[in-house]
Structure formats: C-alpha cells, structure tokens
Design an enzyme around this catalytic site. Sequence first.
Site, PDB file in Angstrom:
ATOM      1  N   SER A  31       1.020  -1.452   0.053  1.00 36.46           N
ATOM      2  CA  SER A  31      -0.013  -0.105  -0.062  1.00 36.46           C
ATOM      3  C   SER A  31       0.910   1.103  -0.044  1.00 36.46           C
ATOM      4  CB  SER A  31      -1.019  -0.018   1.380  1.00 36.46           C
ATOM      5  OG  SER A  31      -1.368   1.130   1.466  1.00 36.46           O
ATOM      6  N   LYS A  56      -5.270 -19.734  11.393  1.00 35.41           N
ATOM      7  CA  LYS A  56      -5.268 -21.122  12.245  1.00 35.41           C
ATOM      8  C   LYS A  56      -5.659 -22.405  11.755  1.00 35.41           C
ATOM      9  CE  LYS A  56      -6.122 -19.395  16.852  1.00 35.41           C
ATOM     10  NZ  LYS A  56      -6.448 -18.138  16.606  1.00 35.41           N
ATOM     11  N   SER A  81     -14.192 -20.876  21.027  1.00 37.50           N
ATOM     12  CA  SER A  81     -15.549 -20.376  20.501  1.00 37.50           C
ATOM     13  C   SER A  81     -15.063 -19.625  19.271  1.00 37.50           C
ATOM     14  CB  SER A  81     -16.196 -19.251  21.512  1.00 37.50           C
ATOM     15  OG  SER A  81     -15.135 -18.367  21.908  1.00 37.50           O
ATOM     16  N   ASN A  83     -11.832 -18.814  16.087  1.00 36.21           N
ATOM     17  CA  ASN A  83     -11.093 -19.403  14.861  1.00 36.21           C
ATOM     18  C   ASN A  83     -10.373 -20.701  14.927  1.00 36.21           C
ATOM     19  OD1 ASN A  83     -12.011 -17.200  13.286  1.00 36.21           O
ATOM     20  ND2 ASN A  83     -10.058 -16.127  13.806  1.00 36.21           N
ATOM     21  N   GLY A 185       0.896 -18.749  19.642  1.00 37.59           N
ATOM     22  CA  GLY A 185       1.365 -19.782  18.511  1.00 37.59           C
ATOM     23  C   GLY A 185       1.810 -19.185  17.202  1.00 37.59           C
ATOM     24  N   GLU A 207      -0.177  -6.829  21.324  1.00 37.14           N
ATOM     25  CA  GLU A 207      -1.315  -7.688  21.909  1.00 37.14           C
ATOM     26  C   GLU A 207      -2.032  -6.443  22.500  1.00 37.14           C
ATOM     27  OE1 GLU A 207       0.228  -9.932  25.256  1.00 37.14           O
ATOM     28  OE2 GLU A 207       1.293  -8.226  26.223  1.00 37.14           O
ATOM     29  N   GLY A 211      -4.767  -6.453  27.865  1.00 34.88           N
ATOM     30  CA  GLY A 211      -4.369  -7.712  27.801  1.00 34.88           C
ATOM     31  C   GLY A 211      -3.121  -8.047  27.429  1.00 34.88           C
ATOM     32  N   ASP A 213      -0.389  -9.445  29.009  1.00 29.37           N
ATOM     33  CA  ASP A 213       0.108 -10.600  29.696  1.00 29.37           C
ATOM     34  C   ASP A 213       1.383 -10.926  29.065  1.00 29.37           C
ATOM     35  OD1 ASP A 213      -1.902 -11.742  27.904  1.00 29.37           O
ATOM     36  OD2 ASP A 213      -0.646 -13.319  28.144  1.00 29.37           O
ATOM     37  N   LYS A 276      -9.298  -2.439   0.740  1.00 28.94           N
ATOM     38  CA  LYS A 276     -10.278  -3.050   0.254  1.00 28.94           C
ATOM     39  C   LYS A 276     -10.348  -4.505   1.130  1.00 28.94           C
ATOM     40  CE  LYS A 276     -10.752   0.397  -2.173  1.00 28.94           C
ATOM     41  NZ  LYS A 276     -11.311   1.563  -1.088  1.00 28.94           N
ATOM     42  N   SER A 307      -3.897 -11.384  10.590  1.00 29.18           N
ATOM     43  CA  SER A 307      -4.055 -12.744  11.184  1.00 29.18           C
ATOM     44  C   SER A 307      -5.513 -13.492  10.726  1.00 29.18           C
ATOM     45  CB  SER A 307      -3.785 -12.802  12.601  1.00 29.18           C
ATOM     46  OG  SER A 307      -4.658 -11.926  13.217  1.00 29.18           O
ATOM     47  N   ASN A 310     -12.582 -12.558  10.127  1.00 27.56           N
ATOM     48  CA  ASN A 310     -13.840 -13.235  10.678  1.00 27.56           C
ATOM     49  C   ASN A 310     -14.349 -12.325  11.775  1.00 27.56           C
ATOM     50  OD1 ASN A 310     -13.717 -15.447   8.922  1.00 27.56           O
ATOM     51  ND2 ASN A 310     -12.465 -16.504  10.520  1.00 27.56           N
TER      52      ASN A 310
HETATM   53  C1  LIG Z   1      -5.801 -16.982  17.444  1.00 26.10           C
HETATM   54  C2  LIG Z   1      -5.942 -15.607  16.703  1.00 26.10           C
HETATM   55  C3  LIG Z   1      -4.774 -14.824  16.994  1.00 26.10           C
HETATM   56  C4  LIG Z   1      -3.748 -15.152  18.012  1.00 26.10           C
HETATM   57  O1  LIG Z   1      -2.978 -16.357  17.678  1.00 26.10           O
HETATM   58  P1  LIG Z   1      -2.042 -16.937  18.901  1.00 26.10           P
HETATM   59  O2  LIG Z   1      -1.360 -18.108  18.286  1.00 26.10           O
HETATM   60  O3  LIG Z   1      -2.949 -17.577  19.994  1.00 26.10           O
HETATM   61  O4  LIG Z   1      -1.262 -16.142  19.415  1.00 26.10           O
HETATM   62  C5  LIG Z   1      -4.581 -13.511  16.309  1.00 26.10           C
HETATM   63  N1  LIG Z   1      -5.502 -13.206  15.525  1.00 26.10           N
HETATM   64  C6  LIG Z   1      -6.664 -14.051  15.068  1.00 26.10           C
HETATM   65  C7  LIG Z   1      -7.390 -13.615  13.796  1.00 26.10           C
HETATM   66  C8  LIG Z   1      -6.646 -15.367  15.653  1.00 26.10           C
HETATM   67  O5  LIG Z   1      -7.944 -16.170  15.290  1.00 26.10           O
END
Ligand SMILES: *Cc1c(COP(=O)(O)O)cnc(C)c1O
Length: 324
Positions: A31, A56, A81, A83, A185, A207, A211, A213, A276, A307, A310
């Site tokens: 972009s 995932k 609950s 992804n 992960g 993060e 949260g 952590d 988009k 990531s 949804n």
């Molecule tokens: C699960 C998820 C994350 C975080 O992933 P981890 O492996 O738990 O750190 C980030 N973004 C989306 C869209 C996810 O579904």
Amino acid sequence: MTELTLPTYADVEAAAARLAGHAHRTPVLRSRTADAALQASLYFKCENLQRMGAFKFRGAFNALSRFSADQRRAGVLAFSSGNHAQAIALSARELGMPAVIVMPADAPAAKLQATRGYGAEVITYDRYSEDRDAISRRIAAERGMTLIPPFDHADVITGQGTAAKELFDEVGPLDVLLVCLGGGGLLAGSALAARALSPDCRVYGVEPEAGNDGQQSLRRGEVVHIAPPRTIADGAQTQHLGQLTFGIIRRDVNDILTVNDAQLVESMRFYAERMKLVVEPTGALSLAGAHHGGLSLKGLRVGVIISGGNVDLPRYAQLLSQGV
Ligand SMILES: *Cc1c(COP(=O)(O)O)cnc(C)c1O
C-alpha cells in the site's frame, strides 16, 4: 524442572510440505498510502484470505495430518469459540476424521453455525456453571479423541510459522516483522521462520493494552496469568502464553508492543478504505502496532501479518462507523 523440547525451523519446513495443496498461499499486498504514512516499505501477509478466514487453518491441519491411524479413527476434540474451532472442524473434514468442538452455549450463533457447517459435532456447556476442561477430558476419554489446544502444541506452532515462511520466501529478508499476539502460536512460529530466513529481522508481537500478559511475561521472565481482558480483539483474549510459545518467544522475539481498541478500529478502517480488506479486530493488531507501538520504522522493510478476517458484519459496520 523438566526441559522443554522446543520445535525448530526444520519442523516449520515439514509443516509447509504437509500444507501444500491444502492451505492457500495467501497474497502479500503493498500500500503506497501505508508506506507514505510510515515512511517505510510495508509487506502485508493476508491471512484474512486464508481458508476459513484466518491463519489457524495452518496449525490445525498440520497437527491433524500427523495423527496415527488409530487417532484418526477416534478423531479430534477442541474447545474454542473462535477461529481455532473452525480450523479444527475444517481440517478434520478434509482429513476425513470426526471432530467434537466444545463451545459455550452462549457463543455467537454465527460461530456455532459455522463450526457445524464444517461438519463438526458441537457440544455446548454453560460457561457460568460447568467446567470446560472437565467436560472436554470426559469426552476425550469416553471417545478416545485427541485434544488439540489452540496454541501450546508443537505442531500448531510450526503450522502457524508457515505464513511467515511464505512471506520471507516471497519478499526476502525484512528489517522488522509485526505479528498479532494471543497465546503466542503465531508469534512463536513466525519467530522460528524469521530466525532461519532473515536472521537480522527484529520480531515483535502486538497485543491489546488491556491484556498485556505477554509483555509482562517477557519483562518478568516467566509466564504471567491475567484476568480475562476486556478488548474488541476477541482472538487475543487469552489469559496467558503457553510453555512452548513462551520458550520460543523469550529466546527469539525482540519485544512485545501494545495498542488500544480505538487504534485497532483505526487500522480496520484503513484496511477497509484503502486496501479493500475485511480484517477482524485481532487481525489489525500488527498494523496498529506499526503506528502506535513506539518503533521507528523510517526507511525499513517491514512485514505485517494480518491474522484473520472473521467478524460479524453488523458488528464490523458498527465499529467502522461509530468506533469503540
Ligand atoms: C487466534 C488468533 C490470534 C492469536 O493467535 P495466537 O497463536 O493465539 O497468538 C490472532 N489473530 C486471529 C485472527 C486469531 O484467530
């Protein structure tokens, strides 16, 4: 204390071979507007365009591909609950094995529906009066099913690492890589890929501020547990990193940055308007971190992993039009 055996980049390569022909090789977008705003060269790895709408699928499919014949017959169990549930359900269907997903009875109807739509059996529980772990253990024992956790599992971590591997394979070495962070992960897998393919690349997790952590854990040198955080980034409402993910993150990740919900909405709006792309709040962490994480990116080549995408459309429309 027993020594943990951490997965390696060779395991990420093996995962990539298992995923070939099953996971999408997602596009890397550019972009000019983002580049100009940050005075950097940004490379967006679009896992919102992955199968089932998030990275995932990679970890779930990799883990299930490694089941023995007996494990395949009995099938897989997961509690989620989000992804991870859909990723396990779709991977199990693709590999022809039964799947049970344990979900809270008050999970969004769309998510229950989507998970059933991929062919999984959904078992609900009352999150206020019933113990999810006990229910899952009972079902796993009764049916001989194998439990696959959402992040703290070697095959899940190395599957997630294939997204960053593809990014480096496509664009070459980077100066900085920004990764959305929940239980770690995706970040741990990405760090394994970065250390092997672009050793000088600085890797950051991003993060939610509410949260943090992960950030606390890095500072303290041990896994810190927190109360369920209030944030629109529902994929990052994890309360702690895993033992494996923390082991890799403390060794291979440079730092963990935080952003707030308003900054996530700003990045979601940018993705919608300029690129988009429909990106869910958690998926916007990495770009929000580029803008607000306090890094100086001027003149650098920066990888941004998106990531997932949804998000309920009414909720999405509301966030974009009214903010948080
Ligand atoms: C699960 C998820 C994350 C975080 O992933 P981890 O492996 O738990 O750190 C980030 N973004 C989306 C869209 C996810 O579904």
